[in-house]
Design a protein around this motif. Structure first.
Motif, PDB file in Angstrom:
ATOM      1  N   LYS A 131       0.837  -1.202   0.000  1.00  0.00           N
ATOM      2  CA  LYS A 131       0.000   0.000   0.000  1.00  0.00           C
ATOM      3  C   LYS A 131       0.870   1.249   0.000  1.00  0.00           C
ATOM      4  N   ILE A 155      -6.352   7.273  -9.079  1.00  0.00           N
ATOM      5  CA  ILE A 155      -6.882   6.500  -7.956  1.00  0.00           C
ATOM      6  C   ILE A 155      -7.935   5.505  -8.447  1.00  0.00           C
ATOM      7  N   ASN A 156      -8.855   5.980  -9.278  1.00  0.00           N
ATOM      8  CA  ASN A 156      -9.926   5.106  -9.761  1.00  0.00           C
ATOM      9  C   ASN A 156      -9.382   3.969 -10.618  1.00  0.00           C
ATOM     10  N   LYS A 159      -7.551   1.507  -8.256  1.00  0.00           N
ATOM     11  CA  LYS A 159      -8.554   0.791  -7.460  1.00  0.00           C
ATOM     12  C   LYS A 159      -9.277  -0.247  -8.301  1.00  0.00           C
ATOM     13  N   TYR A 162      -7.142  -3.504  -8.448  1.00  0.00           N
ATOM     14  CA  TYR A 162      -7.091  -4.307  -7.230  1.00  0.00           C
ATOM     15  C   TYR A 162      -8.467  -4.864  -6.852  1.00  0.00           C
ATOM     16  N   GLU A 163      -9.501  -4.042  -7.009  1.00  0.00           N
ATOM     17  CA  GLU A 163     -10.821  -4.454  -6.523  1.00  0.00           C
ATOM     18  C   GLU A 163     -11.612  -5.260  -7.549  1.00  0.00           C
ATOM     19  N   ARG A 170     -12.371  -3.934  -0.752  1.00  0.00           N
ATOM     20  CA  ARG A 170     -12.308  -2.514  -1.038  1.00  0.00           C
ATOM     21  C   ARG A 170     -11.412  -1.755  -0.070  1.00  0.00           C
ATOM     22  N   TYR A 173      -7.392  -0.678  -0.399  1.00  0.00           N
ATOM     23  CA  TYR A 173      -6.756   0.451  -1.064  1.00  0.00           C
ATOM     24  C   TYR A 173      -7.541   1.726  -0.811  1.00  0.00           C
ATOM     25  N   GLU A 174      -7.225   2.393   0.271  1.00  0.00           N
ATOM     26  CA  GLU A 174      -7.860   3.664   0.601  1.00  0.00           C
ATOM     27  C   GLU A 174      -6.799   4.748   0.559  1.00  0.00           C
ATOM     28  N   ARG A 177      -8.167  11.586  -1.203  1.00  0.00           N
ATOM     29  CA  ARG A 177      -8.541  12.189  -2.472  1.00  0.00           C
ATOM     30  C   ARG A 177      -8.594  13.706  -2.326  1.00  0.00           C
TER      31      ARG A 177
END
Length: 361
Positions: A131, A155-156, A159, A162-163, A170, A173-174, A177
């Motif tokens: 991460k 970011i999108n 994400k 990975y997701e 979910r 990966y936070e 933003r």
């Protein structure tokens, strides 16, 4: 005009993308029997780039009375080395996006930023990263001066891998933003729109600009239109698969219907209402933006102009004319009224006059 089957060599140089009257079931069936096949990732029909495959297609076209347009290429079916792990992963990533039925623009944007992400960490693969590795990468891109919009795209896209592709939770990966800046929509005065349209003599160009302003269409919606989307009996234009995969029916002005008929008789499109240089292919989005810039220049408009500003102008001018905000929301295809409310910040009808005017200075 004879219907056309047009081939365009793809970047891989191992296959062509084919453009033809998709709505004709008999033609589609015959071409599929001749070797065409549908590819979801390419969002279209493909043909192996071999002399044998091209010859079979040309024979089928001759039997159907179709014109076959095959580009001259120096070599077909060039042997390529087997894909690397990163190339195979990128192909799998794009396949997932296509299966999710995301728009071509989303596929292009996600693919571009994810490819840079892969290249930056090569030879390591994404599943080998921590991460903190991802956060460090994002921090580096921000330090390089990328915009807030681009940071959100990064970011999108990451994400999504990975997701969606790897099926990880979910919460894995936070990332922080940026707060999105609230900007008022940029628009044109009605006099500017009139000058822009009157200065455009080309029927195809003028029809596209009038659709963007007269019905508030997005760029992609204009280019995706087909002749079947026009219902002259009900005076309605059908917009299929707009943003958010929403369909909507829009009232079609009489003046615009006449212009669309004229441009259809002049250009005789095969598949899309507005086609580019090759029959059956949609008009280029970049070319349409250039049409807007040239029209603005002829109209004496000096500030930067985009096609989407005509959509903003349509909504704002409706609001200024007293149209209910809920009606405008429906016409624009907005899911939330909050999106439509941005036009209240720029419409003169919704803003009080300054008390300065009452002083009689």
């Amino acid at each position: 005009m004879k219907a056309t089957v047009s081939l365009r060599l793809r970047p891989s140089r191992t296959e062509f993308q084919a453009f033809f009257p998709y709505s004709d079931a008999a033609v589609r069936a015959a071409l599929l029997a001749a070797g065409l096949y549908y590819n979801a990732a390419a969002r279209g029909y493909l043909l192996p780039a071999t002399p044998e495959a091209v010859a079979l297609l040309q024979t089928a076209c001759a039997q159907l009375g179709l014109k076959a347009v095959v580009p001259a290429v120096p070599a077909l079916a060039t042997e390529l080395p087997p894909p690397t792990l990163h190339q195979a992963l990128l192909a799998r990533y794009c396949q997932f996006i296509a299966l999710k039925r995301y728009s071509p623009a989303t596929l292009k944007n996600y693919r571009g930023v994810f490819q840079l992400f892969l290249a930056h960490h090569a030879p390591r693969l994404p599943l080998e990263l921590t991460k903190q590795d991802v956060l460090d990468y994002l921090a580096g891109r921000v330090a390089a001066g990328v915009s807030e919009t681009y940071q959100n795209l990064l970011i999108n896209a990451i994400k999504f891998y990975y997701e969606q592709v790897e099926g990880q939770p979910r919460q894995y990966y936070e990332v922080p933003r940026p707060k999105r800046a609230h900007q008022n929509p940029k628009l044109l005065a009605q006099s500017e729109v009139k000058a822009l349209l009157q200065g455009t003599d080309n029927r195809k160009h003028r029809a596209m600009l009038m659709l963007a302003y007269g019905l508030g269409l997005r760029l992609g919606e204009v280019l995706a239109l087909t002749p079947a989307d026009i219902d002259s009996r009900r005076m309605v234009l059908y917009v299929r698969g707009g943003k958010g995969k929403k369909d909507r029916d829009l009232p079609l002005p009489e003046s615009l219907l006449l212009l669309l008929r004229e441009q259809f008789r002049q250009f005789r499109p095969v598949t899309f209402l507005f086609e580019g240089q090759h029959p059956g292919e949609p008009y280029s989005d970049r070319s349409l933006q250039m049409v807007v810039k040239q029209a603005a220049s002829r109209a004496g408009i000096l500030r930067p102009i985009t096609l989407h500003m005509l959509r903003h102008s349509y909504a704002t001018h409706l609001l200024e004319a007293g149209t209910d905000l809920r009606v405008i929301q429906d016409l624009l295809g907005h899911s939330s009224i909050k999106t439509t409310e941005i036009y209240t910040h720029v419409a003169h009808r919704t803003r009080p006059a300054s008390p300065l005017d009452s002083l009689g200075l």
